[in-house]
Design an enzyme around this catalytic site. Structure first.
Site, short mmCIF file in Angstrom:
data_model
loop_
_atom_site.label_atom_id
_atom_site.label_comp_id
_atom_site.label_asym_id
_atom_site.label_seq_id
_atom_site.Cartn_x
_atom_site.Cartn_y
_atom_site.Cartn_z
N SER A 144 -8.84 29.25 44.37
CA SER A 144 -9.96 28.52 43.76
C SER A 144 -9.82 27.03 43.97
O SER A 144 -8.71 26.49 44.03
CB SER A 144 -9.99 28.82 42.26
OG SER A 144 -10.87 27.96 41.58
N TYR A 169 -6.33 29.05 34.18
CA TYR A 169 -6.94 29.73 35.33
C TYR A 169 -6.45 29.11 36.63
O TYR A 169 -6.01 29.82 37.55
CB TYR A 169 -8.46 29.64 35.24
CG TYR A 169 -9.17 30.11 36.49
CD1 TYR A 169 -9.15 31.44 36.87
CD2 TYR A 169 -9.85 29.20 37.31
CE1 TYR A 169 -9.79 31.87 38.01
CE2 TYR A 169 -10.50 29.63 38.45
CZ TYR A 169 -10.47 30.96 38.80
OH TYR A 169 -11.09 31.39 39.94
#
Length: 335
Positions: A144, A169
């Site tokens: 990501s 995350y």
């Protein structure tokens, strides 16, 4: 014919990838646990497009064939399932694995951190072990743009230091990159990590800005604009993402360890993004300007030169065209 495993197949990117792969003649097995992080009806409706009705998709640990799409099958399964996942690998003899299964969302990681450890760390470790034990040729996995945190240097390059993630995350995605590198180094199979940059398009996740803004405008609700609108995102249309992924999947001789940004490489101010949605919806929105949220980054911008050099990657869908395509789908699906 050897098959490709796509985990996260009921997710946004996973659904589009499975659809394109079967269109291109691949045998694909899609895997997803269909968790309730967001409305599961959207996930079941994506699978329905692939010929898997809810009655079949809802059953755990049962591999089912598509009703109308040759070469596609689906199994509902958790990637952290250390009992049933190895059975699937031993039975299917996958050639490549594309791991898109993960607990997504920056803000949700503040509320439910264990979901991220279970899926993104434990689950990914299981995938790596099974790739090692089953002679998988190539693992392609989702990272990501969140790993860049508040990186001051722009555009973001895979050569930049990413040792200061500002959300759990992001920390799990950075961990995935390290884990994949280690397994490839030790056990000599190819791994390719993809740092996705703000993907949007039809069938998109309802927790993403594209949907949140559109849905609020459609239903005459006020939209929350964080950091007072002073944010930039490298919004990337789903077709450009899938195009880049296919280039990598089709590579017969991938590098042992590689990591790429995959984005549009054209950041857009958040207020300009909202204006484009308003234009397509034919109405202005009421805005509630709020401070920056914990874990959010101020800007993202992908340096995609390495992906261009290695795979001739060239995104082709600008924001105006992409937003128009999304709004058209939104109206058909939700209104």
């Amino acid at each position: 014919m050897k098959s490709i495993l796509v985990t996260g197949a009921a997710g946004f990117i996973g659904y589009h990838l499975c659809s394109k792969l079967v269109d291109n003649g691949y045998k694909v097995i899609g895997l997803d646990n269909i968790n309730d992080y967001y409305d599961t009806n959207l996930k079941y409706d994506r699978l329905k497009q692939l010929g898997i009705p809810k009655s079949k998709a809802s059953q755990f640990n049962l591999l089912v064939e598509s009703d109308n799409i040759p070469r596609f099958s689906f199994i509902r399964l958790n990637i952290q399932d250390r009992e049933n996942l190895p059975i699937l690998f031993s039975q299917q003899k996958f050639e490549k694995v594309i791991n898109l299964a993960a607990q997504a969302g920056v803000r949700y990681s503040l509320q439910n951190p264990h979901a991220y450890i279970d899926s993104n760390i434990v689950g990914f470790a299981n995938i790596l072990e099974l790739c090692k034990n089953n002679d998988i040729e190539h693992l392609i996995y989702a990272s990501s743009s969140s790993v860049y945190g508040e990186n001051k240097k722009i555009p973001f390059s895979v050569e930049d230091n990413v040792d200061q993630p500002i959300s759990l995350y992001a920390a799990t995605k950075k961990s995935n990159e390290l884990m994949a590198y280690t397994y490839s180094h030790l056990f000599k199979f190819s791994v390719t990590g993809l740092r996705f940059f703000t993907v949007y398009g039809p069938w998109g996740r309802p927790d993403m800005a594209m949907h949140l803004f559109t849905d609020a405008i459609a239903n005459k609700r006020t939209i929350d604009v964080y950091n007072n609108g002073n944010q930039e995102r490298d919004f990337t249309y789903i077709d450009d993402i899938i195009y880049g992924m296919l280039k990598i999947i089709e590579d017969k001789n991938p590098k042992k360890e590689s990591l790429y940004n995959i984005g549009n490489s054209s950041p857009v101010n958040l207020m300009s993004f909202i204006e484009e949605i308003e234009k397509n919806m034919g109405t202005k929105s009421d805005k509630n300007f709020l401070p920056k949220q914990p874990g959010d980054v101020s800007r993202t911008w992908a340096d995609v030169e390495s992906l261009k050099n290695d795979y001739s990657y060239k995104p082709s869908i600008n924001l105006e065209k992409g937003v128009g395509k999304y709004i058209q789908w939104y109206k058909q699906y939700y209104l």
